[in-house]
Structures are given as C-alpha cells and as structure tokens.
Scaffold this active site. Structure first.
Site, PDB file in Angstrom:
ATOM      1  N   HIS A   1       0.260   1.126 -13.042  1.00 16.90           N
ATOM      2  CA  HIS A   1       1.001  -0.051 -13.478  1.00 16.90           C
ATOM      3  C   HIS A   1       2.471   0.316 -13.617  1.00 16.90           C
ATOM      4  O   HIS A   1       2.793   1.364 -14.207  1.00 16.90           O
ATOM      5  CB  HIS A   1       0.458  -0.549 -14.819  1.00 16.90           C
TER       6      HIS A   1
ATOM      7  N   ASN B   1      -6.056   2.915 -12.267  1.00 17.81           N
ATOM      8  CA  ASN B   1      -5.064   1.923 -11.854  1.00 17.81           C
ATOM      9  C   ASN B   1      -3.672   2.471 -12.157  1.00 17.81           C
ATOM     10  O   ASN B   1      -3.492   3.268 -13.074  1.00 17.81           O
ATOM     11  CB  ASN B   1      -5.268   0.617 -12.633  1.00 17.81           C
TER      12      ASN B   1
ATOM     13  N   GLY C   1       0.780  -1.232   0.000  1.00 16.53           N
ATOM     14  CA  GLY C   1       0.000   0.000   0.000  1.00 16.53           C
ATOM     15  C   GLY C   1       0.810   1.279   0.000  1.00 16.53           C
ATOM     16  O   GLY C   1       0.340   2.298   0.497  1.00 16.53           O
ATOM     17  N   SER C   2       2.008   1.272  -0.602  1.00 15.62           N
ATOM     18  CA  SER C   2       2.786   2.516  -0.612  1.00 15.62           C
ATOM     19  C   SER C   2       2.116   3.581  -1.475  1.00 15.62           C
ATOM     20  O   SER C   2       2.215   4.774  -1.174  1.00 15.62           O
ATOM     21  CB  SER C   2       4.218   2.262  -1.088  1.00 15.62           C
ATOM     22  N   ASN C   3       1.426   3.184  -2.522  1.00 17.14           N
ATOM     23  CA  ASN C   3       0.694   4.171  -3.316  1.00 17.14           C
ATOM     24  C   ASN C   3      -0.531   4.691  -2.561  1.00 17.14           C
ATOM     25  O   ASN C   3      -0.908   5.854  -2.722  1.00 17.14           O
ATOM     26  CB  ASN C   3       0.287   3.585  -4.667  1.00 17.14           C
TER      27      ASN C   3
ATOM     28  N   ASP D   1      -4.783  -4.014 -17.659  1.00 18.49           N
ATOM     29  CA  ASP D   1      -3.746  -3.035 -18.010  1.00 18.49           C
ATOM     30  C   ASP D   1      -3.941  -2.498 -19.419  1.00 18.49           C
ATOM     31  O   ASP D   1      -2.983  -2.372 -20.203  1.00 18.49           O
ATOM     32  CB  ASP D   1      -2.345  -3.662 -17.864  1.00 18.49           C
TER      33      ASP D   1
ATOM     34  N   MET E   1      -4.272  -6.823  -6.903  1.00 17.68           N
ATOM     35  CA  MET E   1      -3.839  -7.876  -7.817  1.00 17.68           C
ATOM     36  C   MET E   1      -4.977  -8.831  -8.173  1.00 17.68           C
ATOM     37  O   MET E   1      -4.846 -10.057  -8.131  1.00 17.68           O
ATOM     38  CB  MET E   1      -2.660  -8.643  -7.202  1.00 17.68           C
ATOM     39  N   ARG E   2      -6.091  -8.265  -8.555  1.00 15.59           N
ATOM     40  CA  ARG E   2      -7.229  -9.057  -9.028  1.00 15.59           C
ATOM     41  C   ARG E   2      -7.797  -8.390 -10.266  1.00 15.59           C
ATOM     42  O   ARG E   2      -7.855  -7.149 -10.350  1.00 15.59           O
ATOM     43  CB  ARG E   2      -8.331  -9.145  -7.964  1.00 15.59           C
TER      44      ARG E   2
ATOM     45  N   GLU F   1       5.854   6.622  -9.293  1.00 17.56           N
ATOM     46  CA  GLU F   1       4.470   6.196  -9.023  1.00 17.56           C
ATOM     47  C   GLU F   1       3.856   7.077  -7.943  1.00 17.56           C
ATOM     48  O   GLU F   1       2.694   7.499  -8.042  1.00 17.56           O
ATOM     49  CB  GLU F   1       4.437   4.737  -8.576  1.00 17.56           C
TER      50      GLU F   1
END
Length: 226
Positions: A110, A108, A13-15, A146, A91-92, A175
């Site tokens: 990436h 999102n 969860g750094s973003n 993506d 990641m789903r 990011e």
C-alpha cells in the site's frame, strides 16, 4: 524449493515487474505460477506474458457476487498450485473466505504509511493532508482493507505543495525494493506473527545499499540484493 506465487494485478504491474526482476537476478527464491487480472487491459498481463508466466483474466463485473468472483480466482490459483498470493496493485477487496484460504500467506503493498491513508488514493490523500513524511507498507492481508499486520515500511520526506503524483513517484521506488524483500522473508519462513506484531527472525545477511534512493527510512532494514 522456491515459494510458488500467484500475483493479482489490476493495472500497470510495476511491482509485479520488481518481483520478476529479483527472481531473474537469483535473489528472490520464488516462482510466479500465475498472474491474475480483473481487467483485460491490465499491463501487468503483458509483463507476465513477456516472461512466459501463465495469465488469467477474471472480470469482476461478469459475476453476480464478490463471492462468485473470488471462487473463480481461487480455482485458478489452486489449479496452478500456488502456495502464496501477492496483491500487486489489485484493486478489489477479497472476501473473508478467500482471505482465510491464504491465512498469513497473502501480502499486499500500500502506498502510504498504514494505518494512515488507507484506500485507493493513499499518496494523493497524504499529499492533500499536508504530511511531512509518507511512504509505503507491506502487510499481511486480513478481512479489512489495508488493515493486516505490518511486515515492513519505508518512509520518505513529503514536501509542501508537491502533489500526489510527485510523492507517488518517490514512494514507488521504495515499493519496488521492499515488496520483493517481504516476499523473500515469507519464502524463507522468517515472518512470525503474534497478534498484530510481525517479528522477523534474524539472519546473518549484509544490508542493502540505499544510497541511490535519497532520504529514506526502511524498517526492518533491507538485506543485500533488495
């Protein structure tokens, strides 16, 4: 009014933290209403709880189908009245019904320059391929992984033989800059999508200082505060 967000995470969860930090600094006009994780040990949940943000764990393996899992996540988001969904290392792959519920209101990030190197290991795949430029992409989410229209990209040099971890560390710094910026543009209603092209409506804002990031290219340019 701040844009109300639900943030979906699967790991560190750094973003998510980058979003929290910009909100606390008063430069991101948003409020995180809920953080959802599909893994009970996701550190993103701890980050949220430390900041008083409601959390919910929805373990995908507890549900007989992807659709059932998505409907449970959607119910949680609707219960917290979030207007937009932010995938911060989630990641789903989400079902078409979920995606359509937040059409052009779901972003999102990436860790590669899409359309190159989609999937779960973008940095490693780019390093293994031997690219000389890599980076990260914020895009709208559509029904294909993506794939949705690109909002902003940031590029950094990639050095021969450095490996995915070293490349990922440089990309991650960017990011944390471009993701909050993209969310701010969404909150301001400045993202206009025409087919696959996302146009940013102009605003008279000073540009951000990128001097502490080393060699990089960001387009559209970051604005002050990001």
């Amino acid at each position: 009014m701040p844009l109300s967000l639900a943030v979906l995470v699967s790991g560190g969860g750094s973003n998510l933290q980058a979003l929290i930090d910009r909100i606390e600094q008063g430069v991101l006009d948003a409020e995180i209403k809920l953080v959802v994780a599909n893994k009970p040990d996701a550190y993103g949940l701890i980050r949220a709880r430390k900041n008083g943000i409601p959390t919910k764990v929805v373990v995908h393996s507890d549900f007989p189908s992807r659709g059932d899992f998505d409907r449970e996540v959607l119910r949680a988001i609707e219960a917290h009245q979030a207007e937009a969904v932010i995938l911060a290392g989630f990641m789903r792959i989400l079902s078409p019904g979920f995606v359509q519920a937040f059409h052009r209101r779901m972003l999102n990030i990436h860790p590669a320059l899409l359309p190159s190197f989609p999937g779960a290991h973008g940095q490693r795949d780019a390093a293994d391929y031997g690219v000389r430029i890599s980076g990260c992409t914020v895009h709208f989410v559509d029904e294909i992984m993506d794939h949705g229209p690109v909002v902003i990209q940031a590029a950094v040099p990639a050095e021969p033989g450095e490996g995915g971890d070293a490349l990922a560390a440089r990309i991650l710094k960017l990011e944390h800059r471009i993701f909050p910026q993209a969310v701010q543009w969404l909150a301001e209603g400045r993202l206009i999508t025409e087919d696959r092209h996302v146009r940013l409506t102009p605003a008279k804002r000073p540009l951000a200082d990128l001097s502490n990031l080393g060699p990089c290219l960001v387009n559209p340019p970051l604005e002050q505060g990001f």
